[in-house]
Design a protein around this motif. Structure first.
Motif, PDB file in Angstrom:
ATOM      1  N   TYR A 100       0.832  -1.209   0.000  1.00 37.22           N
ATOM      2  CA  TYR A 100       0.000   0.000   0.000  1.00 37.22           C
ATOM      3  C   TYR A 100       0.865   1.257   0.000  1.00 37.22           C
ATOM      4  CZ  TYR A 100      -3.340   3.518   1.520  1.00 37.22           C
ATOM      5  OH  TYR A 100      -4.098   4.656   1.596  1.00 37.22           O
ATOM      6  N   ARG A 101       1.914   1.243   0.828  1.00 37.21           N
ATOM      7  CA  ARG A 101       2.776   2.432   0.884  1.00 37.21           C
ATOM      8  C   ARG A 101       3.440   2.702  -0.467  1.00 37.21           C
ATOM      9  NH1 ARG A 101       4.241   0.154   5.942  1.00 37.21           N
ATOM     10  NH2 ARG A 101       6.138  -0.729   5.023  1.00 37.21           N
ATOM     11  N   ARG A 102       3.775   1.656  -1.187  1.00 38.94           N
ATOM     12  CA  ARG A 102       4.511   1.832  -2.436  1.00 38.94           C
ATOM     13  C   ARG A 102       3.606   2.119  -3.630  1.00 38.94           C
ATOM     14  NH1 ARG A 102       9.409  -2.047  -4.696  1.00 38.94           N
ATOM     15  NH2 ARG A 102       9.844  -0.841  -6.578  1.00 38.94           N
ATOM     16  N   TYR A 103       2.446   1.448  -3.689  1.00 36.79           N
ATOM     17  CA  TYR A 103       1.613   1.542  -4.902  1.00 36.79           C
ATOM     18  C   TYR A 103       0.236   2.149  -4.668  1.00 36.79           C
ATOM     19  CZ  TYR A 103       5.106  -1.381  -7.194  1.00 36.79           C
ATOM     20  OH  TYR A 103       6.273  -1.864  -7.720  1.00 36.79           O
ATOM     21  N   GLY A 104      -0.147   2.363  -3.421  1.00 39.07           N
ATOM     22  CA  GLY A 104      -1.438   2.972  -3.162  1.00 39.07           C
ATOM     23  C   GLY A 104      -2.583   1.974  -3.257  1.00 39.07           C
ATOM     24  N   ALA A 105      -3.798   2.471  -2.991  1.00 32.33           N
ATOM     25  CA  ALA A 105      -4.967   1.600  -2.931  1.00 32.33           C
ATOM     26  C   ALA A 105      -5.305   0.972  -4.280  1.00 32.33           C
ATOM     27  CB  ALA A 105      -6.173   2.388  -2.408  1.00 32.33           C
ATOM     28  N   ARG A 106      -4.992   1.674  -5.397  1.00 34.23           N
ATOM     29  CA  ARG A 106      -5.332   1.152  -6.720  1.00 34.23           C
ATOM     30  C   ARG A 106      -4.164   0.420  -7.369  1.00 34.23           C
ATOM     31  NH1 ARG A 106      -9.738  -0.286  -6.777  1.00 34.23           N
ATOM     32  NH2 ARG A 106      -9.478  -0.658  -9.007  1.00 34.23           N
ATOM     33  N   LEU A 107      -3.056   0.253  -6.649  1.00 31.57           N
ATOM     34  CA  LEU A 107      -1.892  -0.497  -7.143  1.00 31.57           C
ATOM     35  C   LEU A 107      -1.375   0.060  -8.466  1.00 31.57           C
ATOM     36  CD1 LEU A 107      -3.160  -4.098  -6.314  1.00 31.57           C
ATOM     37  CD2 LEU A 107      -1.863  -2.520  -4.867  1.00 31.57           C
ATOM     38  N   THR A 108      -1.366   1.362  -8.568  1.00 32.16           N
ATOM     39  CA  THR A 108      -0.937   2.030  -9.789  1.00 32.16           C
ATOM     40  C   THR A 108       0.515   1.703 -10.122  1.00 32.16           C
ATOM     41  OG1 THR A 108      -2.446   3.856  -9.289  1.00 32.16           O
ATOM     42  CG2 THR A 108      -0.742   4.255 -10.952  1.00 32.16           C
ATOM     43  N   GLY A 109       0.733   1.211 -11.336  1.00 32.76           N
ATOM     44  CA  GLY A 109       2.077   0.906 -11.802  1.00 32.76           C
ATOM     45  C   GLY A 109       2.554  -0.493 -11.484  1.00 32.76           C
ATOM     46  N   LEU A 110       1.728  -1.316 -10.827  1.00 31.59           N
ATOM     47  CA  LEU A 110       2.117  -2.684 -10.485  1.00 31.59           C
ATOM     48  C   LEU A 110       1.522  -3.635 -11.512  1.00 31.59           C
ATOM     49  CD1 LEU A 110       3.504  -4.629  -8.541  1.00 31.59           C
ATOM     50  CD2 LEU A 110       1.402  -4.660  -7.174  1.00 31.59           C
ATOM     51  N   ASP A 111       2.385  -4.259 -12.316  1.00 22.95           N
ATOM     52  CA  ASP A 111       1.905  -5.092 -13.424  1.00 22.95           C
ATOM     53  C   ASP A 111       1.491  -6.489 -12.983  1.00 22.95           C
ATOM     54  OD1 ASP A 111       2.366  -3.038 -15.255  1.00 22.95           O
ATOM     55  OD2 ASP A 111       4.446  -3.660 -15.602  1.00 22.95           O
ATOM     56  N   ASN A 112       2.181  -7.067 -12.010  1.00 22.07           N
ATOM     57  CA  ASN A 112       1.903  -8.449 -11.612  1.00 22.07           C
ATOM     58  C   ASN A 112       1.831  -8.530 -10.088  1.00 22.07           C
ATOM     59  OD1 ASN A 112       1.823 -11.224 -11.163  1.00 22.07           O
ATOM     60  ND2 ASN A 112       3.218 -11.682 -12.858  1.00 22.07           N
ATOM     61  N   PRO A 113       0.666  -8.205  -9.511  1.00 22.03           N
ATOM     62  CA  PRO A 113       0.555  -8.191  -8.049  1.00 22.03           C
ATOM     63  C   PRO A 113       0.856  -9.542  -7.403  1.00 22.03           C
ATOM     64  CG  PRO A 113      -1.308  -7.054  -9.053  1.00 22.03           C
ATOM     65  CD  PRO A 113      -0.568  -7.736 -10.165  1.00 22.03           C
ATOM     66  N   ASP A 114       0.423 -10.644  -8.021  1.00 21.72           N
ATOM     67  CA  ASP A 114       0.640 -11.959  -7.419  1.00 21.72           C
ATOM     68  C   ASP A 114       2.132 -12.268  -7.292  1.00 21.72           C
ATOM     69  OD1 ASP A 114      -1.988 -12.656  -6.926  1.00 21.72           O
ATOM     70  OD2 ASP A 114      -2.280 -13.522  -8.908  1.00 21.72           O
ATOM     71  N   ALA A 115       2.889 -12.012  -8.358  1.00 20.43           N
ATOM     72  CA  ALA A 115       4.325 -12.266  -8.324  1.00 20.43           C
ATOM     73  C   ALA A 115       4.998 -11.366  -7.291  1.00 20.43           C
ATOM     74  CB  ALA A 115       4.947 -12.046  -9.702  1.00 20.43           C
ATOM     75  N   TYR A 116       4.582 -10.115  -7.230  1.00 17.66           N
ATOM     76  CA  TYR A 116       5.143  -9.177  -6.256  1.00 17.66           C
ATOM     77  C   TYR A 116       4.892  -9.673  -4.832  1.00 17.66           C
ATOM     78  CZ  TYR A 116       5.882  -4.840  -3.632  1.00 17.66           C
ATOM     79  OH  TYR A 116       6.318  -3.913  -2.719  1.00 17.66           O
ATOM     80  N   LEU A 117       3.662 -10.131  -4.562  1.00 16.12           N
ATOM     81  CA  LEU A 117       3.319 -10.575  -3.218  1.00 16.12           C
ATOM     82  C   LEU A 117       4.083 -11.842  -2.835  1.00 16.12           C
ATOM     83  CD1 LEU A 117      -0.535  -9.958  -3.256  1.00 16.12           C
ATOM     84  CD2 LEU A 117       1.140  -8.771  -1.820  1.00 16.12           C
ATOM     85  N   ARG A 118       4.192 -12.790  -3.757  1.00 16.50           N
ATOM     86  CA  ARG A 118       4.939 -14.017  -3.455  1.00 16.50           C
ATOM     87  C   ARG A 118       6.389 -13.701  -3.108  1.00 16.50           C
ATOM     88  NH1 ARG A 118       2.142 -16.410  -7.923  1.00 16.50           N
ATOM     89  NH2 ARG A 118       3.929 -15.903  -9.241  1.00 16.50           N
ATOM     90  N   THR A 119       7.012 -12.873  -3.936  1.00 15.08           N
ATOM     91  CA  THR A 119       8.402 -12.516  -3.690  1.00 15.08           C
ATOM     92  C   THR A 119       8.549 -11.781  -2.363  1.00 15.08           C
ATOM     93  OG1 THR A 119       8.840 -12.383  -6.066  1.00 15.08           O
ATOM     94  CG2 THR A 119      10.394 -11.263  -4.605  1.00 15.08           C
ATOM     95  N   SER A 120       7.612 -10.891  -2.071  1.00 15.97           N
ATOM     96  CA  SER A 120       7.669 -10.135  -0.819  1.00 15.97           C
ATOM     97  C   SER A 120       7.498 -11.045   0.390  1.00 15.97           C
ATOM     98  CB  SER A 120       6.594  -9.047  -0.806  1.00 15.97           C
ATOM     99  OG  SER A 120       6.831  -8.082  -1.811  1.00 15.97           O
TER     100      SER A 120
END
Length: 220
Positions: A100-120
């Motif tokens: 949320y801090r990085r991309y905001g509520a609408r996840l602007t600019g994040l192309d692959n949320p699932d991959a991002y979350l797994r890696t995180s």
């Protein structure tokens, strides 16, 4: 984002349905048992399981939708990495807060949320384990750990030995097996998640299965 109170597995293709809570761990236990029986030193690595069908398309979901549909899956992933349900829940909460801090509520600019979350989740779990090792090196572990109410459901005796065996592997071996046989990721996806080459993923999986077989067959 409200924390869910159950860890029942979402039914395939329908995030509103649930199987009984033990199903996910039983499936992992059966899969790992079968795979370690097939693994022998020098044998070819097992074929990567067919990936699960792509999650339902929620249309450009915001962070609330992503949290509602992915939180439980990510908590299970973190649990297999850190072996502690409260810590696994904290890991996922921290990951979503950082998202949320990085991309905001609408996840602007994040192309692959699932991959991002797994890696995180993987990276945050690593940080937790590093801190845990540091603390335990200087402070004696408290006796009489009382698990949360949900933990016995997830780590009951019938599959606890598999979870324990996973945690006797190296960190990389555990991560590769969990991502491959629980999260059903391909070698390429695991390589991206862990920052490894595909060859390293394949060789690590092969060695990890042999090591896991030894752990499960060793007398206790």
């Amino acid at each position: 984002m409200k924390a869910a109170t159950t860890l029942a597995t979402p039914a395939h293709g329908d995030p509103t349905c649930a199987y009984p809570a033990p199903t996910w761990a039983d499936a992992l236990r059966r899969a790992v048992r079968r795979l370690v029986r097939e693994a022998t030193p020098g044998a070819r690595p097992p074929t990567v399981p067919t990936p699960q069908a792509a999650p339902a398309d929620f249309g450009e979901p915001g962070i609330d939708d992503l949290y509602a549909h992915r939180r439980l899956e990510l908590v299970r992933l973190a649990l297999l990495l850190v072996d502690d349900l409260p810590t696994a829940e904290d890991v996922v909460q921290d990951v979503f807060a950082a998202l949320y801090r990085r991309y905001g509520a609408r996840l602007t600019g994040l192309d692959n949320p699932d991959a991002y979350l797994r890696t995180s989740v993987v990276n945050t779990s690593r940080s937790v384990l590093r801190r845990r090792r540091t603390v335990r090196a200087h402070v004696p572990e408290r006796a009489g750990h009382a698990p949360s109410a949900e933990e016995p459901v997830l780590l009951r005796e019938e599959h606890g030995e598999v979870i324990a065996a996973l945690h006797r592997l190296t960190r990389r071996q555990r991560e590769v097996l969990v991502l491959r046989y629980w999260s059903h990721l391909s070698e390429a996806q695991i390589a991206d998640t862990l920052g490894l080459s595909r060859g390293a993923v394949k060789s690590t999986a092969s060695r990890a299965l042999v090591a896991l077989r030894r752990e499960l067959e060793a007398p206790r």
